[in-house]
Write an enzyme that holds these catalytic residues in place. Sequence first.
Site, mmCIF file in Angstrom:
data_model
loop_
_atom_site.group_PDB
_atom_site.id
_atom_site.type_symbol
_atom_site.label_atom_id
_atom_site.label_comp_id
_atom_site.label_asym_id
_atom_site.label_seq_id
_atom_site.Cartn_x
_atom_site.Cartn_y
_atom_site.Cartn_z
ATOM 1 N N GLU A 96 17.485 -33.228 -40.325
ATOM 2 C CA GLU A 96 17.037 -32.423 -39.204
ATOM 3 C C GLU A 96 18.138 -32.276 -38.175
ATOM 4 O O GLU A 96 19.040 -33.106 -38.062
ATOM 5 C CB GLU A 96 15.797 -33.057 -38.585
ATOM 6 C CG GLU A 96 15.991 -34.502 -38.261
ATOM 7 C CD GLU A 96 14.688 -35.185 -37.931
ATOM 8 O OE1 GLU A 96 13.728 -35.050 -38.707
ATOM 9 O OE2 GLU A 96 14.643 -35.851 -36.893
ATOM 10 N N CYS B 166 21.997 -31.426 -31.562
ATOM 11 C CA CYS B 166 22.004 -32.807 -32.036
ATOM 12 C C CYS B 166 22.170 -32.773 -33.564
ATOM 13 O O CYS B 166 21.364 -32.169 -34.267
ATOM 14 C CB CYS B 166 20.698 -33.465 -31.616
ATOM 15 S SG CYS B 166 20.536 -35.149 -32.180
ATOM 16 N N CYS C 155 19.544 -43.922 -42.947
ATOM 17 C CA CYS C 155 20.532 -44.722 -42.219
ATOM 18 C C CYS C 155 20.406 -46.168 -42.666
ATOM 19 O O CYS C 155 19.303 -46.663 -42.881
ATOM 20 C CB CYS C 155 20.285 -44.627 -40.716
ATOM 21 S SG CYS C 155 21.520 -45.516 -39.718
ATOM 22 N N CYS D 259 17.592 -49.943 -37.355
ATOM 23 C CA CYS D 259 17.191 -50.391 -36.013
ATOM 24 C C CYS D 259 15.665 -50.347 -35.936
ATOM 25 O O CYS D 259 15.047 -49.395 -36.420
ATOM 26 C CB CYS D 259 17.812 -49.501 -34.936
ATOM 27 S SG CYS D 259 19.624 -49.571 -34.936
ATOM 28 N N CYS E 270 13.707 -47.188 -34.656
ATOM 29 C CA CYS E 270 14.190 -45.855 -35.044
ATOM 30 C C CYS E 270 13.517 -45.382 -36.325
ATOM 31 O O CYS E 270 13.466 -46.089 -37.330
ATOM 32 C CB CYS E 270 15.701 -45.889 -35.219
ATOM 33 S SG CYS E 270 16.376 -44.327 -35.810
ATOM 34 N N CYS F 61 15.148 -38.938 -33.094
ATOM 35 C CA CYS F 61 15.937 -39.219 -34.293
ATOM 36 C C CYS F 61 15.126 -39.474 -35.559
ATOM 37 O O CYS F 61 14.462 -40.489 -35.697
ATOM 38 C CB CYS F 61 16.789 -40.450 -33.978
ATOM 39 S SG CYS F 61 17.909 -40.891 -35.267
HETATM 40 N N1 SAH Z 1 23.244 -44.079 -35.297
HETATM 41 C C1 SAH Z 1 23.740 -43.512 -34.079
HETATM 42 C C2 SAH Z 1 23.338 -42.075 -33.846
HETATM 43 C C3 SAH Z 1 21.933 -41.661 -34.182
HETATM 44 S S1 SAH Z 1 20.601 -42.242 -33.174
HETATM 45 C C4 SAH Z 1 23.325 -44.366 -32.900
HETATM 46 O O1 SAH Z 1 22.522 -45.272 -33.086
HETATM 47 O O2 SAH Z 1 23.839 -44.172 -31.815
HETATM 48 C C5 SAH Z 1 20.817 -41.460 -31.615
HETATM 49 C C6 SAH Z 1 20.160 -42.196 -30.467
HETATM 50 O O3 SAH Z 1 18.728 -42.069 -30.526
HETATM 51 C C7 SAH Z 1 20.461 -43.688 -30.477
HETATM 52 O O4 SAH Z 1 20.809 -44.123 -29.188
HETATM 53 C C8 SAH Z 1 19.125 -44.250 -30.934
HETATM 54 O O5 SAH Z 1 18.992 -45.582 -30.570
HETATM 55 C C9 SAH Z 1 18.140 -43.321 -30.262
HETATM 56 N N2 SAH Z 1 16.761 -43.394 -30.775
HETATM 57 C C10 SAH Z 1 16.342 -43.806 -31.983
HETATM 58 N N3 SAH Z 1 14.989 -43.765 -32.057
HETATM 59 C C11 SAH Z 1 14.537 -43.318 -30.864
HETATM 60 C C12 SAH Z 1 13.237 -43.068 -30.314
HETATM 61 N N4 SAH Z 1 12.143 -43.246 -31.026
HETATM 62 N N5 SAH Z 1 13.173 -42.632 -29.033
HETATM 63 C C13 SAH Z 1 14.309 -42.402 -28.308
HETATM 64 N N6 SAH Z 1 15.531 -42.606 -28.776
HETATM 65 C C14 SAH Z 1 15.664 -43.073 -30.032
#
Ligand code: SAH
Length: 355
Positions: free
Chosen positions: A94, A107, A114, A118, A121, A339
Amino acid sequence: MPEPANLLNFTLEALKEFAARELGQPGYRADQIYQWIWQKGVLDVEAMTNLSKDLRAKLRECACVQPPKPVETLESDDGTIKLLLELRDGRRIETVLIPGQGYYTQCVSTQVGCAMACSFCSTGTMGFVRNLSRGEILGQILTGRAELAQRGLDPLRNLVFMGMGEPLLNLAAVLESLTELHRPLGMDFSRRRITVSTVGIPNGLEALGRADAALPAISLHAPTQALRERIMAKAAAAMPLDELMAAADRYPLRERERITFEYLLLGGVNDSPSEARELVRLLGQRKCKVNLIAYNDTVGLPFTAPAPQRVLEFEEFLRTHGLSVTLRKSMGADIAAACGQLAARQAQELPSSLT
Ligand code: SAH
């Protein structure tokens, strides 16, 4: 007959070689084709009017231009547009177009799934499937820009590598994409219009710095190693906090540039005054910006958005202690724009041969 080459997979140099080898054409012809595709967004060879009729016919025989295909488009009340794109192998990623004042920010995804997993996420729940190729990363941007043009919306100005995946775990393709993005004959993005967001991967930030092609945003999300281990265990193990901060401090910045630290506020987990204090302790002396993000509720994950009052207090505390803070407006919540939310949901619905 060999399969037609997808011109989106060629760097400018590779396109020159291809033009010489397959079409018997000099370098400036490759420049023209490159310009049609990447600068003007013209994907139909027939419309490349400064190429002769013969050349267009030849080009159509041995080449094609195939960007990832939008299979679903969602539009939020706030103007955010989310595209679900299908790749050649049926995998889906996406990309999100976020409105600003007179421009859009896209974005961009760098991987299907991934590996960092995390805990908050949505993409992390998919596991790692595969890297995107340079052509897929760039094709996604081409598609995003075309979507805006087609709707007569503001132009695309900024890119954030904050979609699905960990960009620095697909380093070669990401760095090559940045090189193409900077070309004046192509999309012509300057370094300060591109942000690469990362949890921090050993040697990755150094490589990004050397490439001199984008600014980093570091997904910090916790002010201490212990808390970071709890919410992003793999990232915290890959690069302990002191190493991460040392790498951030070494990042080559120009006058007035700042590293961004992203801090995702998870209700009751990392949003208390004590974490705000620890964060000031960690970042107070550093040349940086803090980007606070309120958690975007995700079905199936054990987190909740922070109370709005908590967010304001957290922000206020950082600000009164001298940090430069922005609160990222959560966009597109009604269309699952965070994300990986949409692609992860779709992946669960795909036939098992594809997941
Ligand atoms: N892997 C990279 C880039 C992709 S995620 C990174 O972690 O930076 C981009 C951002 O979105 C990251 O800061 C991530 O922690 C955040 N993110 C992930 N899930 C989210 C959610 N449910 N709500 C808000 N931000 C989120």
